[in-house]
Write a protein that holds these residues in place. Structure first.
Motif, mmCIF file in Angstrom:
data_model
loop_
_atom_site.group_PDB
_atom_site.id
_atom_site.type_symbol
_atom_site.label_atom_id
_atom_site.label_comp_id
_atom_site.label_asym_id
_atom_site.label_seq_id
_atom_site.Cartn_x
_atom_site.Cartn_y
_atom_site.Cartn_z
ATOM 1 N N ALA A 1 0.834 -1.207 0.000
ATOM 2 C CA ALA A 1 0.000 0.000 0.000
ATOM 3 C C ALA A 1 0.868 1.257 0.000
ATOM 4 N N LEU A 2 1.945 1.244 0.767
ATOM 5 C CA LEU A 2 2.859 2.386 0.761
ATOM 6 C C LEU A 2 3.572 2.510 -0.578
ATOM 7 N N ASP A 3 3.907 1.381 -1.182
ATOM 8 C CA ASP A 3 4.570 1.396 -2.482
ATOM 9 C C ASP A 3 3.625 1.909 -3.568
ATOM 10 N N ASP A 4 2.345 1.598 -3.470
ATOM 11 C CA ASP A 4 1.363 2.138 -4.416
ATOM 12 C C ASP A 4 1.197 3.642 -4.238
ATOM 13 N N TRP A 5 1.302 4.114 -2.992
ATOM 14 C CA TRP A 5 1.114 5.534 -2.663
ATOM 15 C C TRP A 5 2.316 6.355 -3.081
ATOM 16 N N THR A 6 3.496 5.834 -2.876
ATOM 17 C CA THR A 6 4.749 6.490 -3.237
ATOM 18 C C THR A 6 5.712 5.409 -3.701
ATOM 19 N N SER A 7 6.830 5.266 -3.062
ATOM 20 C CA SER A 7 7.760 4.168 -3.330
ATOM 21 C C SER A 7 8.215 3.663 -1.974
ATOM 22 N N ALA A 8 8.052 2.372 -1.714
ATOM 23 C CA ALA A 8 8.409 1.811 -0.413
ATOM 24 C C ALA A 8 8.998 0.426 -0.588
ATOM 25 N N VAL A 9 9.976 0.120 0.259
ATOM 26 C CA VAL A 9 10.608 -1.197 0.239
ATOM 27 C C VAL A 9 11.114 -1.518 1.647
ATOM 28 N N GLU A 10 11.001 -2.795 2.030
ATOM 29 C CA GLU A 10 11.542 -3.232 3.323
ATOM 30 C C GLU A 10 13.047 -3.415 3.128
ATOM 31 N N ILE A 11 13.842 -2.575 3.802
ATOM 32 C CA ILE A 11 15.298 -2.606 3.626
ATOM 33 C C ILE A 11 15.993 -3.488 4.658
ATOM 34 N N ALA A 12 15.309 -3.792 5.739
ATOM 35 C CA ALA A 12 15.811 -4.676 6.796
ATOM 36 C C ALA A 12 14.601 -5.087 7.617
ATOM 37 N N PRO A 13 14.726 -6.135 8.417
ATOM 38 C CA PRO A 13 13.576 -6.506 9.246
ATOM 39 C C PRO A 13 13.136 -5.330 10.127
ATOM 40 N N GLY A 14 11.869 -4.959 9.991
ATOM 41 C CA GLY A 14 11.329 -3.859 10.780
ATOM 42 C C GLY A 14 11.715 -2.472 10.301
ATOM 43 N N HIS A 15 12.223 -2.358 9.095
ATOM 44 C CA HIS A 15 12.619 -1.064 8.532
ATOM 45 C C HIS A 15 12.078 -0.949 7.101
ATOM 46 N N ILE A 16 11.174 -0.009 6.907
ATOM 47 C CA ILE A 16 10.606 0.242 5.580
ATOM 48 C C ILE A 16 11.074 1.617 5.123
ATOM 49 N N VAL B 1 10.747 4.727 2.674
ATOM 50 C CA VAL B 1 9.658 5.341 1.921
ATOM 51 C C VAL B 1 10.178 6.618 1.257
ATOM 52 N N ALA B 2 9.813 6.823 -0.002
ATOM 53 C CA ALA B 2 10.180 8.057 -0.707
ATOM 54 C C ALA B 2 9.107 9.106 -0.450
ATOM 55 N N LEU B 3 9.563 10.315 -0.093
ATOM 56 C CA LEU B 3 8.647 11.431 0.135
ATOM 57 C C LEU B 3 9.032 12.595 -0.760
ATOM 58 N N SER B 4 8.050 13.281 -1.269
ATOM 59 C CA SER B 4 8.285 14.485 -2.062
ATOM 60 C C SER B 4 8.038 15.691 -1.174
ATOM 61 N N GLY B 5 9.005 16.582 -1.163
ATOM 62 C CA GLY B 5 8.858 17.804 -0.377
ATOM 63 C C GLY B 5 8.019 18.831 -1.111
ATOM 64 N N GLN B 6 7.567 19.840 -0.379
ATOM 65 C CA GLN B 6 6.765 20.907 -0.990
ATOM 66 C C GLN B 6 7.589 21.713 -1.986
ATOM 67 N N ASP B 7 8.915 21.694 -1.803
ATOM 68 C CA ASP B 7 9.789 22.425 -2.719
ATOM 69 C C ASP B 7 10.176 21.590 -3.939
ATOM 70 N N GLY B 8 9.587 20.403 -4.077
ATOM 71 C CA GLY B 8 9.842 19.550 -5.231
ATOM 72 C C GLY B 8 10.996 18.580 -5.046
ATOM 73 N N THR B 9 11.681 18.658 -3.922
ATOM 74 C CA THR B 9 12.782 17.727 -3.688
ATOM 75 C C THR B 9 12.235 16.391 -3.194
ATOM 76 N N ASN B 10 12.989 15.357 -3.453
ATOM 77 C CA ASN B 10 12.621 14.025 -2.982
ATOM 78 C C ASN B 10 13.599 13.604 -1.901
ATOM 79 N N ARG B 11 13.098 12.869 -0.931
ATOM 80 C CA ARG B 11 13.955 12.321 0.108
ATOM 81 C C ARG B 11 13.388 10.987 0.547
ATOM 82 N N ARG B 12 14.202 10.240 1.239
ATOM 83 C CA ARG B 12 13.777 8.935 1.719
ATOM 84 C C ARG B 12 13.795 8.960 3.235
ATOM 85 N N VAL B 13 12.770 8.387 3.831
ATOM 86 C CA VAL B 13 12.701 8.238 5.280
ATOM 87 C C VAL B 13 12.509 6.761 5.590
ATOM 88 N N VAL B 14 12.860 6.389 6.790
ATOM 89 C CA VAL B 14 12.761 4.992 7.201
ATOM 90 C C VAL B 14 11.754 4.876 8.333
#
Length: 134
Positions: free
Chosen positions: A12-27, A29-42
């Motif tokens: 569901a998160l991957d459909d909404w943006t881009s998401a992947v489980e990078i380690a057990p218990g760590h997903i 997620v790509a977020l787009s900022g209001q200024d148009g920049t992209n960043r990833r949060v865990v």
């Protein structure tokens, strides 16, 4: 709930943006900022914690997912993690939330009583336990 519900969260998160489980218990997620920049949060949350959030806190998958999305969208640019403490995610600058109070407790203090005019009528301060002499 089951591991299927955890996988459903990631999908569901991957459909909404881009998401992947990078380690057990760590997903991640790509977020787009209001200024148009992209960043990833865990997101730091285990499948069992997701079960608690979706089941105990919200009672259904969709409401819990909406809360996760809202938390992710509210994150400040310096916050790179969304950490699960209990029933919700909290934005954080580190992968764990501090369990320590902010700084040591202050020393000293006193008990006072006041009269109706606000004057101190009794003071109890600087008490120390008597030494045990046994």
């Amino acid at each position: 709930m089951s591991r299927d519900d955890w996988n459903r969260l990631i999908e569901a998160l991957d459909d909404w943006t881009s998401a992947v489980e990078i380690a057990p218990g760590h997903i991640e997620v790509a977020l787009s900022g209001q200024d148009g920049t992209n960043r990833r949060v865990v997101m730091v949350m285990t499948p069992d914690q997701w079960d608690d959030m979706a089941g105990v806190m919200w009672g259904d998958f969709d409401s819990a997912l909406a809360d996760v999305k809202a938390t992710l969208l509210e994150m400040q640019s310096r916050e790179s993690f969304a950490v699960y403490p209990q029933y919700r995610l909290e934005p954080s600058i580190t992968a764990s939330l501090s369990k320590e109070p902010p700084g040591p407790p202050f020393a000293g203090g006193q008990w006072v009583t006041y009269d109706r005019e606000g004057r101190i009528t009794s003071r109890f301060a600087d008490w120390s336990e008597p030494e045990d002499r046994s």
